[in-house]
Motif scaffolding. Structure first.
Motif, PDB file in Angstrom:
ATOM      1  N   GLY A  75      42.148  32.068  56.562  1.00 47.05           N
ATOM      2  CA  GLY A  75      41.046  32.719  55.853  1.00 47.05           C
ATOM      3  C   GLY A  75      41.502  33.922  55.041  1.00 47.05           C
ATOM      4  N   ILE A  76      42.325  34.758  55.652  1.00 41.58           N
ATOM      5  CA  ILE A  76      42.823  35.931  54.934  1.00 41.58           C
ATOM      6  C   ILE A  76      43.760  35.498  53.809  1.00 41.58           C
ATOM      7  N   GLY A  77      44.536  34.436  54.054  1.00 44.58           N
ATOM      8  CA  GLY A  77      45.457  33.958  53.031  1.00 44.58           C
ATOM      9  C   GLY A  77      44.746  33.497  51.778  1.00 44.58           C
ATOM     10  N   VAL A  78      43.643  32.756  51.946  1.00 45.94           N
ATOM     11  CA  VAL A  78      42.876  32.310  50.778  1.00 45.94           C
ATOM     12  C   VAL A  78      42.366  33.511  49.992  1.00 45.94           C
ATOM     13  N   ALA A  79      41.842  34.510  50.735  1.00 44.20           N
ATOM     14  CA  ALA A  79      41.317  35.702  50.054  1.00 44.20           C
ATOM     15  C   ALA A  79      42.439  36.514  49.405  1.00 44.20           C
ATOM     16  N   LEU A  80      43.533  36.727  50.150  1.00 46.89           N
ATOM     17  CA  LEU A  80      44.624  37.550  49.633  1.00 46.89           C
ATOM     18  C   LEU A  80      45.287  36.902  48.423  1.00 46.89           C
ATOM     19  N   LEU A  81      45.682  35.632  48.569  1.00 41.13           N
ATOM     20  CA  LEU A  81      46.352  34.965  47.459  1.00 41.13           C
ATOM     21  C   LEU A  81      45.386  34.702  46.306  1.00 41.13           C
ATOM     22  N   GLY A  82      44.108  34.515  46.655  1.00 39.90           N
ATOM     23  CA  GLY A  82      43.118  34.393  45.585  1.00 39.90           C
ATOM     24  C   GLY A  82      42.999  35.675  44.778  1.00 39.90           C
ATOM     25  N   SER A  83      43.078  36.813  45.473  1.00 37.48           N
ATOM     26  CA  SER A  83      43.029  38.105  44.781  1.00 37.48           C
ATOM     27  C   SER A  83      44.259  38.293  43.899  1.00 37.48           C
ATOM     28  N   VAL A  84      45.427  37.922  44.428  1.00 36.74           N
ATOM     29  CA  VAL A  84      46.653  38.023  43.632  1.00 36.74           C
ATOM     30  C   VAL A  84      46.554  37.124  42.408  1.00 36.74           C
ATOM     31  N   MET A  85      46.057  35.913  42.625  1.00 35.95           N
ATOM     32  CA  MET A  85      45.921  34.962  41.522  1.00 35.95           C
ATOM     33  C   MET A  85      44.983  35.499  40.449  1.00 35.95           C
ATOM     34  N   ASN A  86      43.836  36.003  40.872  1.00 36.57           N
ATOM     35  CA  ASN A  86      42.858  36.512  39.906  1.00 36.57           C
ATOM     36  C   ASN A  86      43.390  37.738  39.158  1.00 36.57           C
ATOM     37  N   ALA A  87      44.102  38.611  39.877  1.00 37.61           N
ATOM     38  CA  ALA A  87      44.644  39.809  39.240  1.00 37.61           C
ATOM     39  C   ALA A  87      45.684  39.466  38.180  1.00 37.61           C
ATOM     40  N   ALA A  88      46.438  38.386  38.401  1.00 37.54           N
ATOM     41  CA  ALA A  88      47.448  37.976  37.425  1.00 37.54           C
ATOM     42  C   ALA A  88      46.860  37.101  36.319  1.00 37.54           C
ATOM     43  N   TYR A  89      45.759  36.409  36.623  1.00 41.71           N
ATOM     44  CA  TYR A  89      45.165  35.465  35.667  1.00 41.71           C
ATOM     45  C   TYR A  89      44.258  36.143  34.649  1.00 41.71           C
ATOM     46  N   ALA A  90      43.393  37.033  35.113  1.00 40.03           N
ATOM     47  CA  ALA A  90      42.345  37.587  34.256  1.00 40.03           C
ATOM     48  C   ALA A  90      42.855  38.362  33.036  1.00 40.03           C
ATOM     49  N   PRO A  91      43.890  39.209  33.138  1.00 42.29           N
ATOM     50  CA  PRO A  91      44.296  39.999  31.960  1.00 42.29           C
ATOM     51  C   PRO A  91      44.680  39.153  30.757  1.00 42.29           C
ATOM     52  N   GLY A  92      45.168  37.953  30.952  1.00 47.02           N
ATOM     53  CA  GLY A  92      45.584  37.114  29.842  1.00 47.02           C
ATOM     54  C   GLY A  92      44.437  36.629  28.975  1.00 47.02           C
TER      55      GLY A  92
END
Length: 539
Positions: free
Chosen positions: A419-436
């Protein structure tokens, strides 16, 4: 040494006198298959669910995560309850509840109904998972045989993980998305009568009353902590009340739970287990392994479907090598553990998995089938070697009378890490994805903001815009997603290497000696004599 061999042989004979332990293992593996399939079958159906039910980003996150959240929250409650009222009884109730919840999920006509059904599935899963491990611990008192049984058990989990996406993809090719839940019902209809006939009933020592207050404190505390982390993963501000409140309340309840267990003469969970380096380190390794990798499976499914444009069935087929490799690792795990010992096995498993994750950073906008095949095979084998060694070490450190509580701790670690992994890696993914997507030429700011939520939403916005701006947004979103995937993989590799260092605290060798003291009850089948069979504990 001959005394040890004689004791182990007597354990095997006496356990077999009560019940055919290998038949019991088959039934328990079917139970696990029921839960493992449901844990992964939804991943390939996420795009279809999004298109049909139109959930918001928060609702979609809950559809995926509510199952592990509820399951993790209730594992200690039902694991320890099974030690008191009967592990088989809890398991059978879990079967029935799982079937009812699956039917409800299949017929869901809104995101909220689907979330509620998935939560009910989590309750059923919390009944099933610790019961399978604790019964396995009870009927395999000899550690060598138990290691082999855990290997088969974990291999079946890998089969379930493989069958889930593949079967889900096949059903989505021919039916609506709700069919992915209907596959649970036939398994339940078989498991319920067979389990009632063949599984032996077993309980712990039954000393002292069951700590109801402690069980509720643990459930509420875990729910609050994971909920707060999921809020962070959904994009909430770190200091938002929706994030801080559940984290603080959950942490406070868990502290109260720990203090209560330390004061009680007969605690719900014997916290002295965590003083054993093998037990505490094994739990930490399970959390780290799942923390680093579970979120990647969901992201990988999106990559295969939305970047490489594969169908759900093709996506399921691409993920099969990962789980087949995991199944192979489970089947040879007992031999590897006996030869290398827990320390080397788990540490090297972490390193192999980290190497596979780094290799997968070679994934780009275009399909590279050999790279994906090699990376997924190494990933599946390394992960299963790691989890097998950690689970076996953890379970062997717990006395048989506390098998349900120990199994619940292990499964809680698994679900909490997931559960934490989905949230944590999802946050990392979103932080790297959105600025582009912040400044795509010709795309209004409002549309860019909507596209930054997910790649699926970006494609929808691009289709609505059409023309040059739509095509530019589509290309930018795909490139940003691939960049975010690479960043997420690097973070995962770092977590895995941390796990490899942590695993150095595990025992160097697999200890198989059976102490002379300490008797553990081995369950008899329903048809056998009412007198319990006694066998020496091997740990």
């Amino acid at each position: 040494m001959s005394g040890t061999t004689t004791a182990a042989s007597r354990c095997r004979r006496e356990a077999g006198a009560g019940a055919n332990r290998w038949v019991v293992l088959v039934v328990l593996c079917v139970s696990l298959l029921l839960v493992a399939v449901d844990a992964t079958v939804l991943h390939v159906a996420v795009p279809a669910v999004s298109e049909d039910l139109r959930p918001g980003s928060i609702e979609l996150l809950w559809i995926v995560d509510i199952y592990p959240l509820v399951c993790a929250s209730l594992l200690i409650l039902f694991g320890t309850l099974g030690d008191r009222v009967g592990r088989r009884r809890i398991l059978l109730i879990g079967y029935a509840l799982f079937g009812v919840a699956s039917a409800l999920a299949a017929c869901a006509d809104s995101a909220h109904v689907l979330i509620a059904a998935r939560a009910l599935l989590g309750v059923g899963g919390a009944m099933i998972m610790p019961a399978t491990l604790s019964i396995l611990r009870q009927v395999f008192p000899d550690r060598r045989e138990r290691a082999m049984a855990i290997g088969v058990w974990s291999a079946v989990a890998a089969v379930g993980a493989a069958v889930g996406p593949l079967l889900g993809g096949f059903l989505l090719e021919h039916f609506w998305w709700g069919a992915v839940f209907l596959i649970n019902i036939p398994l339940m209809l078989v498991s319920l009568p067979v389990g009632r006939l063949l599984l032996p009933e077993s309980t712990g020592d039954g000393k002292g009353p069951w700590d109801v207050v402690g069980a509720l404190l643990a459930a509420a505390g875990l729910f609050g902590v994971v909920l707060g982390v999921k809020r962070l993963g959904a994009g909430e501000m770190p200091l938002s009340a929706y994030t801080v409140a559940p984290l603080l309340v959950g942490a406070g309840l868990l502290v109260a739970f720990v203090r209560r267990q330390r004061r009680r003469k007969y605690p719900l969970v014997d916290l002295r287990l965590f003083a054993k380096p093998a037990f505490s380190t094994s739990v930490g390794c399970i959390v780290l392994a799942l923390l680093a990798l579970v979120g990647l499976e969901l992201i990988a499914a999106q990559y295969l479907q939305l970047v490489l444009n594969l169908s759900p069935l093709e996506t399921g087929l691409r993920l099969v090598p990962l789980t087949v490799a995991a199944m192979a690792a489970g089947l040879v795990g007992a031999k590897l553990l006996h030869r290398f010992g827990p320390r080397i096995m788990v540490s090297l498993g972490f390193c192999l998995t980290a190497a596979a994750v780094i290799m997968l950073t070679g994934m780009g906008r275009h399909d590279n089938a050999p790279l994906l095949l090699t990376g997924f095979v190494l990933l599946g084998f390394g992960l299963e070697v790691t989890l097998f060694g950690a689970y076996e070490s953890m379970l062997s450190e717990a006395p048989q009378s506390q098998a349900g509580g120990a199994a619940a701790i292990g499964e809680t670690s698994y679900q909490l890490g997931a559960g934490i992994g989905v949230a944590l890696l999802g946050s990392v993914m979103n932080a790297a994805y959105a600025p582009g997507l912040s400044s795509v030429r010709g795309v209004p700011a409002a549309d860019s903001a909507a596209a930054s939520h997910s790649l699926g939403e970006a494609y929808e916005v691009a289709a609505r815009l059409g023309g040059g701006p739509g095509e530019a947004l589509r290309h930018a979103a795909r490139d940003s997603f691939v960049h975010g995937l690479h960043v997420t993989l690097v973070v995962s590799a770092g977590l895995l290497l941390l796990g490899a260092v942590m695993a150095l605290r595990l025992p160097r060798a697999m200890e198989c000696e059976a102490p002379a003291a300490g008797l553990a009850e081995v369950p008899a089948p329903r048809e056998a004599s009412a007198a319990p069979v006694r066998a020496e504990s091997s740990v």
